[in-house]
Design an enzyme around this catalytic site. Structure first.
Site, mmCIF file in Angstrom:
data_model
loop_
_atom_site.group_PDB
_atom_site.id
_atom_site.type_symbol
_atom_site.label_atom_id
_atom_site.label_comp_id
_atom_site.label_asym_id
_atom_site.label_seq_id
_atom_site.Cartn_x
_atom_site.Cartn_y
_atom_site.Cartn_z
ATOM 1 N N ASP A 1 -15.715 -17.624 -14.727
ATOM 2 C CA ASP A 1 -14.915 -16.487 -14.271
ATOM 3 C C ASP A 1 -13.871 -17.030 -13.298
ATOM 4 O O ASP A 1 -14.218 -17.552 -12.240
ATOM 5 C CB ASP A 1 -15.790 -15.448 -13.568
ATOM 6 C CG ASP A 1 -16.806 -14.826 -14.512
ATOM 7 O OD1 ASP A 1 -16.531 -14.780 -15.727
ATOM 8 O OD2 ASP A 1 -17.878 -14.394 -14.028
ATOM 9 N N ASP B 1 -21.241 -6.325 -22.084
ATOM 10 C CA ASP B 1 -21.707 -6.466 -20.708
ATOM 11 C C ASP B 1 -22.787 -5.421 -20.469
ATOM 12 O O ASP B 1 -22.568 -4.226 -20.710
ATOM 13 C CB ASP B 1 -20.561 -6.256 -19.721
ATOM 14 C CG ASP B 1 -19.553 -7.393 -19.754
ATOM 15 O OD1 ASP B 1 -19.904 -8.490 -20.224
ATOM 16 O OD2 ASP B 1 -18.409 -7.186 -19.314
#
Length: 269
Positions: free
Chosen positions: A130, A11
């Site tokens: 997500d 990330d």
């Protein structure tokens, strides 16, 4: 037999690899290109680079990151973050990425999945989802709730900041019907907690779709990865915290899985 894949996830925020818990409390983990090269040498099967702030902040696409990675990483890698159009996807793939990941833009404009699939091939299009449990959101994630038949999950966008009202299972099916070649499935409840993947969520979606599912969010032990690839029926496991800070090494993970009967590439220590 298709080998199960171990995929470190990097990330990226402000040019640095970060890792948090439940998408919050981010802490620095290093330079993305250097870490990518390290994981390449360690025996990772693929890599995923996600600019986790690109969509929320409407920043420019991450083609530059893809190009930098291409200079030092020689295993397949996926890049995502702020990609909103077929041209955005083209630029990242042209820069060197093997696949592109789309999340927020896919929800807001589902036709992007079809357009990308038709133009570049479904094998290049990864739809990231997500998902967060609906009901009792303040209750800590616990393994004994993974197979609750009444559990539902809602899709979030903008780096986990915005609920959409979409059912995660229904959206996964729709994404594949529109041309997604892979589903990158992250449990927001489990993310960063290192208490195990949301096996119930992973298993349900893996059983519903005809493309590989990458389990993401919650890996803390070798057993967690084994569960995701067997009980959870995932084709690949995304990892971050457990290897970013040196707790485990890729070859150690693969050796463990091979000993447990899971087919992986080069399971030697």
């Amino acid at each position: 037999m298709v080998a199960r894949r171990i995929i470190p996830c990097l990330d990226v925020a402000d040019g640095r690899v970060v890792k948090g818990t439940h998408f919050l409390q981010l802490r620095d983990a290093g330079d993305p290109v250097e870490m990518g090269a390290f994981y390449d040498s360690e025996g990772a099967d693929e890599l995923v680079f996600l600019d986790i702030t690109a969509s929320a902040e409407r920043r420019r696409i991450v083609a530059e990151l893809a190009a930098r990675v291409a200079e030092k990483v020689f295993i397949p890698y996926t890049v995502g973050g702020g990609l909103r159009s077929p041209e955005d996807l083209r630029q990242v793939l042209k820069a060197g990425a093997d696949k592109v990941s789309i999340n927020t833009a896919a929800v807001l404009n589902p036709d992007l999945i079809r357009e990308g699939s038709e133009r570049f091939g479904s094998q290049c299009i990864v739809v990231a989802i997500d998902a967060k449990r609906i009901g009792r959101p303040d209750k800590p994630f616990e393994g004994d709730e993974r197979f609750d038949p009444d559990c539902r999950w809602e899709v979030y966008i903008n780096g986990g900041r915005t609920p959409t009202g979409k059912d995660a299972l229904e959206w996964a099916v729709e994404a594949v019907e529109r041309g997604a070649g892979e589903i990158l499935l992250t449990s927001m409840d489990a993310d960063g907690a290192q208490a195990g993947y949301d096996i119930g969520l992973t298993q349900r979606i893996a059983e519903l779709v005809s493309v590989p599912v990458i389990a993401s969010g919650g890996a803390g032990t070798l057993e967690h990865i084994y569960e995701a690839l067997t009980i959870g029926k995932a084709q690949a496991a995304l990892i971050a915290s457990m290897t970013h800070y040196g707790r485990y090494r890729i070859r150690e993970i693969k050796a463990y899985l091979a000993q447990k009967g899971v087919f992986v590439r080069d399971g030697r220590v």
